[in-house]
Scaffold this motif. Structure first.
Motif, PDB file in Angstrom:
ATOM      1  N   UNK A  23       0.848  -1.188   0.000  1.00 41.94           N
ATOM      2  CA  UNK A  23       0.000   0.000   0.000  1.00 41.94           C
ATOM      3  C   UNK A  23       0.888   1.245   0.000  1.00 41.94           C
ATOM      4  N   UNK A  24       0.574   2.205  -0.844  1.00 41.13           N
ATOM      5  CA  UNK A  24       1.347   3.442  -0.884  1.00 41.13           C
ATOM      6  C   UNK A  24       2.511   3.418  -1.858  1.00 41.13           C
ATOM      7  N   UNK A  25       2.657   2.342  -2.647  1.00 39.70           N
ATOM      8  CA  UNK A  25       3.735   2.289  -3.643  1.00 39.70           C
ATOM      9  C   UNK A  25       3.496   3.364  -4.706  1.00 39.70           C
ATOM     10  N   UNK A  26       4.554   4.116  -5.017  1.00 36.04           N
ATOM     11  CA  UNK A  26       4.448   5.203  -6.002  1.00 36.04           C
ATOM     12  C   UNK A  26       5.332   4.987  -7.223  1.00 36.04           C
ATOM     13  N   UNK A  27       6.548   4.518  -6.989  1.00 32.70           N
ATOM     14  CA  UNK A  27       7.474   4.301  -8.097  1.00 32.70           C
ATOM     15  C   UNK A  27       8.187   2.962  -7.926  1.00 32.70           C
ATOM     16  N   UNK A  28       8.400   2.289  -9.042  1.00 34.58           N
ATOM     17  CA  UNK A  28       9.199   1.058  -9.073  1.00 34.58           C
ATOM     18  C   UNK A  28      10.295   1.255 -10.107  1.00 34.58           C
ATOM     19  N   UNK A  29      11.535   1.047  -9.707  1.00 28.44           N
ATOM     20  CA  UNK A  29      12.686   1.200 -10.605  1.00 28.44           C
ATOM     21  C   UNK A  29      13.330  -0.158 -10.832  1.00 28.44           C
ATOM     22  N   UNK A  30      13.510  -0.528 -12.096  1.00 26.25           N
ATOM     23  CA  UNK A  30      14.121  -1.813 -12.459  1.00 26.25           C
ATOM     24  C   UNK A  30      15.275  -1.587 -13.419  1.00 26.25           C
ATOM     25  N   UNK A  31      16.151  -2.570 -13.506  1.00 26.24           N
ATOM     26  CA  UNK A  31      17.313  -2.454 -14.388  1.00 26.24           C
ATOM     27  C   UNK A  31      17.512  -3.753 -15.152  1.00 26.24           C
ATOM     28  N   UNK A  32      18.261  -3.657 -16.250  1.00 28.01           N
ATOM     29  CA  UNK A  32      18.596  -4.826 -17.071  1.00 28.01           C
ATOM     30  C   UNK A  32      20.108  -5.005 -17.056  1.00 28.01           C
ATOM     31  N   UNK A  33      20.543  -6.244 -16.889  1.00 28.11           N
ATOM     32  CA  UNK A  33      21.974  -6.550 -16.949  1.00 28.11           C
ATOM     33  C   UNK A  33      22.181  -7.945 -17.531  1.00 28.11           C
ATOM     34  N   UNK A 130       6.145  -4.218 -18.153  1.00 25.75           N
ATOM     35  CA  UNK A 130       6.750  -4.253 -19.490  1.00 25.75           C
ATOM     36  C   UNK A 130       8.027  -5.105 -19.551  1.00 25.75           C
ATOM     37  N   UNK A 131       8.357  -5.785 -18.439  1.00 27.78           N
ATOM     38  CA  UNK A 131       9.594  -6.592 -18.423  1.00 27.78           C
ATOM     39  C   UNK A 131       9.649  -7.591 -19.569  1.00 27.78           C
ATOM     40  N   UNK A 132       8.585  -8.315 -19.798  1.00 26.32           N
ATOM     41  CA  UNK A 132       8.578  -9.366 -20.821  1.00 26.32           C
ATOM     42  C   UNK A 132       9.032  -8.826 -22.173  1.00 26.32           C
ATOM     43  N   UNK A 133       8.403  -7.738 -22.585  1.00 26.54           N
ATOM     44  CA  UNK A 133       8.707  -7.167 -23.901  1.00 26.54           C
ATOM     45  C   UNK A 133      10.072  -6.486 -23.925  1.00 26.54           C
ATOM     46  N   UNK A 134      10.376  -5.732 -22.863  1.00 30.79           N
ATOM     47  CA  UNK A 134      11.599  -4.937 -22.854  1.00 30.79           C
ATOM     48  C   UNK A 134      12.854  -5.811 -22.732  1.00 30.79           C
ATOM     49  N   UNK A 135      12.819  -6.791 -21.843  1.00 35.36           N
ATOM     50  CA  UNK A 135      13.984  -7.662 -21.687  1.00 35.36           C
ATOM     51  C   UNK A 135      14.272  -8.431 -22.965  1.00 35.36           C
ATOM     52  N   UNK A 136      13.217  -8.933 -23.593  1.00 33.39           N
ATOM     53  CA  UNK A 136      13.386  -9.652 -24.860  1.00 33.39           C
ATOM     54  C   UNK A 136      13.962  -8.725 -25.932  1.00 33.39           C
ATOM     55  N   UNK A 137      13.523  -7.476 -25.904  1.00 32.03           N
ATOM     56  CA  UNK A 137      13.999  -6.508 -26.901  1.00 32.03           C
ATOM     57  C   UNK A 137      15.479  -6.196 -26.734  1.00 32.03           C
ATOM     58  N   UNK A 138      16.019  -6.427 -25.542  1.00 35.33           N
ATOM     59  CA  UNK A 138      17.420  -6.117 -25.265  1.00 35.33           C
ATOM     60  C   UNK A 138      18.312  -7.349 -25.308  1.00 35.33           C
ATOM     61  N   UNK A 139      17.884  -8.455 -24.650  1.00 40.89           N
ATOM     62  CA  UNK A 139      18.802  -9.597 -24.540  1.00 40.89           C
ATOM     63  C   UNK A 139      19.147 -10.187 -25.900  1.00 40.89           C
TER      64      UNK A 139
END
Length: 471
Positions: A23-33, A130-139
């Motif tokens: 409850x109260x989550x405002x932003x989520x930051x993720x990274x690709x490596x 958007x992880x599914x689409x974005x990670x595939x687009x990069x890896x």
């Protein structure tokens, strides 16, 4: 409605995640490596193509209706309110920001390559959606570009040892992979990733992708070439006529033509036709005949083919003491080619004092298809969340696999004193430049990169070192 629905470019379970955050989550930051794997460094590539193709077009009401109907029938909850908010407040454009290193940059593995965060606190759930689409687009394109560059390193090393110069390097590894790829889009993206390092390709989809996504009017080149169907259609008795026709149709100064020569008997073709009946035609062709074996053990076939051609057509010895065929005849090996066999062939050639100038390679499935997410252990992970106004670290650290430990906090990539990039927390950047640029925000591509600049970043010095990272 366009048949593509961006809301459904996702793993099923992601549709339930909007209900799972604190409850109260405002932003989520993720990274690709790339967490490691087969190579020690990664050539970052492909994000711009994905952004242009998929993230610059807004969602619409029909997308939402279709996604809701499908998800509910599929047994999942659907965040209709969230998607309608994006449609109303953001005109259908995804309220996210993507940072990334400049494409073509070569970075040691286990470093941040891209970072994503939502820009609207109402859409905290969107980052991981958007992880599914974005990670595939990069890896995928990054893995292909990396493997292609590793092959370039090997070929360059042998050219430096056994040839006069590197003039032919960019055409030493040709992309034969289109038919072995899982889709036309795969061939386009992977084929273009290869062209970050080389300029030879038969993957037409890659040329189109270069024009569409990276301002490359002509990203790669090819030559007229025979296949078994065009040679065997003449019949075995007319094999010499089939070869003669190739010379007749495609001869000329500075022109190249490749002829597959093992439809029946490679050694017979070399001895009796190319080096016998058609020898004068070959010598006076005006251009270069490229003989292509297509079966057998690659190391043995290549070295034997070159040896026999040298016996028939002669050879010169270059300043480094290695033998080179006359400029009007060369060999192309396109069967069984991988990183491993390229090294094996060139090593065997060197042992026989055959210059790497004599050979070019064609690579198919190994280049575009025999890679997967685990080749370079790619992952996209959440590393920070803001809940009720406070940022906090997010990470995983499985007791059963320390290799899957993820990074903490909002991240940045900076240069170390020795010039190599490494990952730090954003708040620890000090006066150093963050190599991560904001490339996308709220539906807009903010930095346009062209293939020429990307190629310069990925280039290799004559010592095999990195020439340049991003500036």
């Amino acid at each position: 409605m366009n048949h593509y629905n961006p809301i459904l470019n996702v793993d099923s379970y992601k549709t339930s995640h909007y209900l799972q955050y604190p409850q109260g989550t405002q932003y989520v930051s993720s990274y690709i490596e790339s967490r490691g794997g087969q190579f020690k460094e990664a050539v970052f590539f492909g994000l711009q193509a994905f952004i242009k193709q998929y993230l610059t077009t807004p969602i619409n009401a029909e997308h939402i209706d279709e996604a809701e109907e499908l998800c509910l029938a599929h047994g999942l909850p659907f965040n209709r309110r969230g998607w309608e908010y994006i449609l109303e407040a953001h005109q259908g454009y995804l309220p996210i920001e993507i940072q990334a290193i400049p494409e073509g940059s070569v970075v040691p593995t286990q470093n941040v390559l891209a970072q994503v965060v939502n820009t609207d606190p109402q859409c905290f759930w969107l980052t991981s959606y958007i992880e599914t689409a974005l990670l595939r687009a990069v890896w995928y394109p990054t893995t292909v570009a990396t493997q292609s560059r590793e092959a370039k390193k090997v070929i360059q090393r042998y050219l430096l040892e056994t040839a006069e110069n590197l003039d032919t390097l960019l055409f030493k590894l040709h992309d034969f992979g289109a038919r072995g790829a899982s889709s036309e889009e795969t061939a386009a993206i992977g084929g273009l990733a290869h062209l970050v390092n080389f300029q030879g390709t038969d993957t037409m989809a890659a040329i189109l992708a270069g024009r569409r996504y990276y301002a490359a009017p002509m990203a790669g080149f090819s030559i007229p070439a025979a296949e078994h169907s065009t040679m065997t259609s003449w019949g075995r008795e007319q094999e010499a006529r089939a070869y003669e026709n190739m010379l007749k149709q495609f001869a000329g100064n500075d022109r190249l033509v490749a002829v597959v020569s093992d439809s029946y008997d490679l050694w017979g073709a070399i001895e009796n036709i190319w080096g016998g009946e058609l020898k004068e035609r070959v010598e006076n062709n005006g251009g270069t005949l490229v003989i292509r074996p297509d079966s057998g053990d690659p190391v043995d076939i290549v070295t034997q083919t070159i040896e026999r051609l040298m016996r028939l057509f002669g050879a010169t010895i270059n300043s480094k003491g290695y033998r080179v065929l006359p400029p009007y005849i060369r060999v192309l090996q396109g069967d069984g080619i991988s990183l491993h066999t390229i090294e094996g062939i060139l090593s065997a050639m060197k042992a026989r004092k055959q210059s790497a100038d004599n050979i070019a390679f064609g690579m198919g499935g190994e280049l575009l298809q025999k890679v997967n997410r685990d080749t370079m252990k790619f992952a996209m992970k959440a590393s920070a969340v803001r809940v009720n106004g406070l940022w906090r670290d997010v990470y995983k650290d499985p007791a059963t696999d320390s290799g899957k430990r993820s990074k903490k906090g909002r991240l940045a990539l900076v240069h170390r004193a020795d010039g190599k990039p490494y990952t730090v927390r954003e708040q620890d950047i000090g006066g150093r430049q963050n190599l991560l640029d904001i490339v996308y925000r709220n539906g807009k591509l903010l930095i346009e990169q062209d293939l020429e600049a990307i190629r310069k970043r990925a280039a290799i010095s004559e010592k095999g070192d990195l020439l340049a990272l991003a500036s």
